[in-house]
Write a protein that holds these residues in place. Structure first.
Motif, PDB file in Angstrom:
ATOM      1  N   LEU A   1       0.844  -1.171   0.175  1.00 54.37           N
ATOM      2  CA  LEU A   1       0.079  -0.090  -0.053  1.00 54.37           C
ATOM      3  C   LEU A   1       0.903   1.413   0.078  1.00 54.37           C
ATOM      4  O   LEU A   1       0.595   2.248  -0.591  1.00 54.37           O
ATOM      5  CB  LEU A   1      -0.910  -0.011   1.191  1.00 54.37           C
ATOM      6  CG  LEU A   1      -1.787   1.287   1.383  1.00 54.37           C
ATOM      7  CD1 LEU A   1      -2.709   1.292  -0.009  1.00 54.37           C
ATOM      8  CD2 LEU A   1      -2.865   1.056   2.394  1.00 54.37           C
ATOM      9  N   ILE A   2       1.971   1.290   0.807  1.00 52.30           N
ATOM     10  CA  ILE A   2       2.885   2.474   0.896  1.00 52.30           C
ATOM     11  C   ILE A   2       3.480   2.557  -0.496  1.00 52.30           C
ATOM     12  O   ILE A   2       3.514   3.707  -1.131  1.00 52.30           O
ATOM     13  CB  ILE A   2       3.901   2.079   1.877  1.00 52.30           C
ATOM     14  CG1 ILE A   2       3.336   2.257   3.232  1.00 52.30           C
ATOM     15  CG2 ILE A   2       4.981   3.298   1.798  1.00 52.30           C
ATOM     16  CD1 ILE A   2       4.281   1.796   4.191  1.00 52.30           C
ATOM     17  N   GLY A   3       3.817   1.509  -1.266  1.00 53.66           N
ATOM     18  CA  GLY A   3       4.507   1.693  -2.541  1.00 53.66           C
ATOM     19  C   GLY A   3       3.384   2.113  -3.449  1.00 53.66           C
ATOM     20  O   GLY A   3       3.970   2.975  -4.639  1.00 53.66           O
ATOM     21  N   VAL A   4       2.141   1.924  -3.460  1.00 50.12           N
ATOM     22  CA  VAL A   4       1.117   2.643  -4.221  1.00 50.12           C
ATOM     23  C   VAL A   4       1.165   4.120  -4.351  1.00 50.12           C
ATOM     24  O   VAL A   4       1.254   4.933  -5.231  1.00 50.12           O
ATOM     25  CB  VAL A   4      -0.305   2.071  -3.904  1.00 50.12           C
ATOM     26  CG1 VAL A   4      -1.269   2.929  -4.921  1.00 50.12           C
ATOM     27  CG2 VAL A   4      -0.493   0.691  -4.308  1.00 50.12           C
ATOM     28  N   PHE A   5       1.495   4.675  -3.083  1.00 52.06           N
ATOM     29  CA  PHE A   5       1.430   5.943  -3.037  1.00 52.06           C
ATOM     30  C   PHE A   5       2.865   6.690  -3.297  1.00 52.06           C
ATOM     31  O   PHE A   5       2.779   7.722  -3.863  1.00 52.06           O
ATOM     32  CB  PHE A   5       1.111   6.494  -1.257  1.00 52.06           C
ATOM     33  CG  PHE A   5      -0.211   6.412  -1.190  1.00 52.06           C
ATOM     34  CD1 PHE A   5      -1.155   7.657  -1.386  1.00 52.06           C
ATOM     35  CD2 PHE A   5      -0.899   5.112  -0.557  1.00 52.06           C
ATOM     36  CE1 PHE A   5      -2.754   7.566  -1.212  1.00 52.06           C
ATOM     37  CE2 PHE A   5      -2.430   5.103  -0.320  1.00 52.06           C
ATOM     38  CZ  PHE A   5      -3.101   6.354  -0.700  1.00 52.06           C
ATOM     39  N   SER A   6       3.905   5.755  -2.773  1.00 47.57           N
ATOM     40  CA  SER A   6       5.020   6.211  -3.342  1.00 47.57           C
ATOM     41  C   SER A   6       5.057   6.379  -4.856  1.00 47.57           C
ATOM     42  O   SER A   6       5.647   7.353  -5.536  1.00 47.57           O
ATOM     43  CB  SER A   6       6.148   5.190  -2.934  1.00 47.57           C
ATOM     44  OG  SER A   6       7.461   5.765  -3.381  1.00 47.57           O
TER      45      SER A   6
END
Length: 251
Positions: A143-148
């Motif tokens: 999920l963090i990777g999506v926003f990154s």
């Protein structure tokens, strides 16, 4: 509501709006439809193409997690609770905590201590909980990777829009009326991309990462505490080990 996240988002956008107002030309010149299409449309399209639908559906959850207060107990309180359970087990036996464990709101804590109540030994308990933590880490990291990715893509789309605008401007140097709109696309796409990447996706990404690290540390404390209780370690040893983890925890 997480006041720091909300305050950061509102404060950042408010300062940009204030700077525009103080510039004396109003908001009109800063609104450009082609730039909006390139940056926001492009960011959405690229993100949709790079991730699975199951991950894209969690974007809304990511915003909610970033904007809401963390559900993870403060580590000092968590350690005190584990010490309390350890003391109860030491004095009255593991069955003494069974009913109280069932009322625990923290799912990871509840599952760990249910294993303890069931008499699970450390050599079985630790791998089970570490496996659960590993899968939680993968979900959060995804999920963090999506926003990154969204933040980086917004910046890249801003640069692409700048090139589109520059080409249009150079192609129409002989037509002064066409130079202005092309220059607007060139400049505003960069601005939109930077704002989206920094004051939206970047803020959410950083807050999700911070909350993820806090939750991982809390889970590690729970694993260590339950394993030591299961191994019938002394209360003093449990307290010393958990407090050592508190000192090392990210602030």
């Amino acid at each position: 509501m997480d006041k720091s996240t909300l305050g950061g988002l509102i404060g950042g956008w408010a300062l940009v709006a204030l700077a525009i107002m103080l510039g004396g030309v109003g908001f009109g010149p800063y609104i450009d439809i082609p730039s909006i299409v390139i940056v926001f449309g492009g960011t959405i399209a690229v993100t949709a193409g790079q991730f699975q639908p199951s991950e894209l559906k969690r974007i809304g959850d990511g915003f909610k997690i970033a904007l809401n207060e963390s559900q993870t107990e403060p580590l000092p309180e968590l350690i005190e609770k584990i010490i309390f359970y350890a003391t109860e087990v030491k004095k009255h036996g593991v069955m003494q905590i069974e009913q109280k464990v069932l009322t625990e709101p923290n799912a990871f804590f509840k599952e760990a201590f249910q294993l303890l109540v069931d008499g699970t030994k450390p050599d079985v308990l630790i791998p089970l909980l570490e496996l659960k933590l590993e899968h939680m880490d993968k979900r959060h990291t995804s999920l963090i990777g999506v926003f990154s990715n969204m933040g980086g893509t917004a910046g890249s789309m801003g640069m692409i829009g700048t090139l589109v605008g520059l080409v249009a401007m150079l192609a129409n140097l002989s037509d002064p009326a066409a130079v202005g709109p092309a220059m607007a696309v060139a400049l505003l796409t960069t601005m939109y991309g930077a704002l989206t990447g920094t004051l939206l996706a970047g803020v959410v990404e950083s807050k999700l990462d911070q909350k993820h690290k806090t939750e991982v540390t809390a889970c590690e404390v729970i694993i260590t505490g339950t394993a030591m209780i299961s191994a019938e370690e002394s209360i003093g040893n449990i307290k010393m080990k958990l407090n050592a983890m508190l000192v090392e925890a990210p602030q």
